[in-house]
Design a protein around this motif. Structure first.
Motif, short mmCIF file in Angstrom:
data_model
loop_
_atom_site.label_atom_id
_atom_site.label_comp_id
_atom_site.label_asym_id
_atom_site.label_seq_id
_atom_site.Cartn_x
_atom_site.Cartn_y
_atom_site.Cartn_z
N VAL A 1 0.84 -1.05 0.11
CA VAL A 1 -0.12 -0.04 -0.02
C VAL A 1 0.86 1.21 0.14
O VAL A 1 1.84 1.37 0.81
N GLU A 2 0.73 2.33 -0.81
CA GLU A 2 1.38 3.34 -0.96
C GLU A 2 0.47 4.47 0.22
O GLU A 2 -0.24 5.11 -0.57
N GLY A 3 0.62 4.33 1.17
CA GLY A 3 0.34 5.05 2.08
C GLY A 3 1.22 6.67 2.38
O GLY A 3 0.59 7.14 3.31
N TYR A 4 1.70 7.02 1.45
CA TYR A 4 2.47 8.31 1.60
C TYR A 4 2.20 8.97 0.30
O TYR A 4 1.92 8.34 -0.81
N THR A 5 2.27 10.34 0.37
CA THR A 5 2.24 11.35 -0.86
C THR A 5 3.45 12.14 -0.97
O THR A 5 3.73 13.00 -1.62
N ASN A 6 4.80 11.58 -0.31
CA ASN A 6 5.86 12.43 -0.59
C ASN A 6 7.26 11.58 -0.77
O ASN A 6 7.95 11.23 -0.07
N PHE A 7 6.87 10.92 -1.88
CA PHE A 7 8.07 9.94 -2.44
C PHE A 7 9.51 10.40 -2.23
O PHE A 7 10.52 9.78 -1.49
N LEU A 8 10.02 11.44 -2.60
CA LEU A 8 11.27 12.14 -2.57
C LEU A 8 11.52 12.32 -1.12
O LEU A 8 12.74 12.06 -0.70
N TRP A 9 10.70 12.79 -0.44
CA TRP A 9 11.04 13.13 0.98
C TRP A 9 11.38 11.76 1.57
O TRP A 9 12.32 11.69 2.68
N VAL A 10 10.76 10.68 1.47
CA VAL A 10 10.67 9.42 2.14
C VAL A 10 12.19 8.84 1.62
O VAL A 10 13.03 8.39 2.50
N PRO B 1 -1.57 7.57 -5.99
CA PRO B 1 -1.26 7.16 -4.66
C PRO B 1 -2.60 6.64 -4.28
O PRO B 1 -3.66 7.29 -4.17
N HIS B 2 -2.51 5.63 -3.18
CA HIS B 2 -3.81 5.34 -2.68
C HIS B 2 -4.32 6.44 -1.54
O HIS B 2 -5.57 6.30 -1.29
N THR B 3 -3.61 7.32 -1.26
CA THR B 3 -4.19 8.27 -0.33
C THR B 3 -4.66 9.37 -1.08
O THR B 3 -5.89 9.93 -0.51
N TRP B 4 -4.86 9.21 -2.39
CA TRP B 4 -5.77 10.01 -3.19
C TRP B 4 -7.24 9.67 -3.25
O TRP B 4 -8.00 10.40 -3.19
N GLU B 5 -7.46 8.54 -2.64
CA GLU B 5 -8.80 8.17 -2.58
C GLU B 5 -9.29 8.85 -1.35
O GLU B 5 -10.43 9.13 -1.34
N VAL B 6 -8.55 9.27 -0.39
CA VAL B 6 -9.05 9.90 0.76
C VAL B 6 -9.46 11.47 0.25
O VAL B 6 -10.54 11.99 0.59
#
Length: 367
Positions: free
Chosen positions: A66-75, A243-248
């Motif tokens: 699950v991609e539960g983040y929206t900050n790929f480069l930060w991670v 991102p899966h968080t986009w659903e939110v």
């Protein structure tokens, strides 16, 4: 007359002293607001798992991932810092501080340079004074300072967006494209203010110098290729294009009229934006690159229903661009200072404008 080497040395010393003073001021103000947001621990966990098991997953072994983040480069940057021996909290704090200082420097550069096609900009010392006062305004605003802490990617995304705007408006389109791609990899919604700024430059009827079709093509490729690679990687790893968080956020759009508008209203109130409204009379077509970027950011925030956190995190970029816009307007007023007697009043009006906005800002924050 001073030699070029002596002049360059004085400029370097002045910039170094300015950066040091800004760093001390930011650290002092940030100490009042320093905290680590609970959402940051999601990124910390993904970064730790990337470092330890080589996978960007919240629960190793769980399928599908699950991609539960929206900050790929930060991670990824967190994982790199942790690999050097830092804890995620310390690494995030250092990166947030560095990004905040970068924003401060970029605001100064943007104000001094001015909008595309602005022409003569008045006495250099007054132009730099306008830039310095905008920096003070930013460093005194909790809505900016608080997000240089928190452990979140907000300041990094803002710095990359602002750097892309500075590069783009000065004609360095290839560099602007790379910075824009990095900004979108840091936060996907960075595309909103970036698109707004680009549209504003086109709408202003001017364009940066040394722009040709080849440069535009190269810039387009430098922007799209990294994002397409990341998009395909996401599809392969997470079996999703978004991102899966986009659903939110997508489902939160139904709250736009209630939560989104309220989010924007509270941010404007906390910023003391009502004191800035008279500046609208000074807007000209050449300012559209920042105006459209700010409006686009505000419209996006309303459309997704805002955010549950205080202090307007989703409007951080809009805040920084607004402060830069105030600087542009003040510098425009400074034109003609030092000429005829009646034009000298413009210098007084310029300083009065900035001091009024700065004072209103401070009064709002202390109230």
């Amino acid at each position: 007359m001073s030699s070029p080497d002596a002049t360059d040395r004085r400029i370097w010393i002045a910039r170094s002293v300015g950066l040091l003073v800004a760093a001390i001021a930011l650290l002092a103000h940030r100490s009042v607001w320093s905290f680590t947001c609970d959402d940051a621990y999601i990124s910390f966990r993904y970064a730790r798992n990337l470092l330890e098991v080589g996978a960007l997953t919240f629960d190793p072994g769980h399928t599908p991932a699950v991609e539960g983040y929206t900050n790929f480069l930060w991670v990824v940057m967190l994982a790199a810092g942790m690999a050097l021996g830092g804890t995620p909290e310390v690494v995030a704090s250092i990166m947030g501080l560095a990004a905040g200082l970068a924003v401060v420097g970029l605001v100064f550069a943007l104000v001094v340079r001015g909008p595309v096609g602005s022409g003569a900009r008045g006495p250099l010392i007054l132009v730099r004074a306008c830039g310095a006062l905008c920096v003070v305004m930013l460093l005194s605003t909790p809505l900016f300072v608080v997000w240089t802490s928190s452990g979140l990617e907000t300041s990094l995304a803002t710095a990359l967006i602002l750097a892309a705007v500075v590069a783009g408006t000065s004609g360095r389109l290839r560099f602007a494209a790379i910075l824009s791609a990095l900004a979108v990899l840091t936060r996907p919604d960075a595309v909103v203010p970036l698109a707004g700024a680009a549209l504003g430059v086109l709408a202003s009827g001017t364009r940066p110098a040394q722009v040709d079709r080849r440069a535009l093509l190269h810039a387009a490729l430098l922007f799209t290729i990294p994002l397409l690679v990341h998009l395909c990687w996401r599809r392969w790893v997470y079996d999703a294009w978004l991102p899966h968080t986009w659903e939110v956020k997508r489902h939160g759009a139904s709250l736009a009229s209630s939560h989104g508008v309220e989010y924007l209203r509270v941010w404007a109130r906390d910023l003391g934006l009502m004191w800035w409204l008279p500046l609208i009379a000074l807007l000209r077509r050449r300012h559209l690159s920042l105006v459209i970027a700010v409006v686009a950011s505000a419209a996006y925030v309303v459309s997704v229903g805002g955010d549950f956190m205080a202090y307007g995190r989703f409007l951080q970029t809009a805040l920084v661009l607004l402060v830069s816009l105030v600087g542009w307007l003040a510098v425009d007023l400074s034109r003609g200072v030092g000429g005829r007697a009646w034009t000298r009043w413009r210098g007084l009006v310029t300083l009065l404008l900035l001091v009024t906005v700065l004072g209103a800002n401070a009064f709002t924050m202390l109230a």
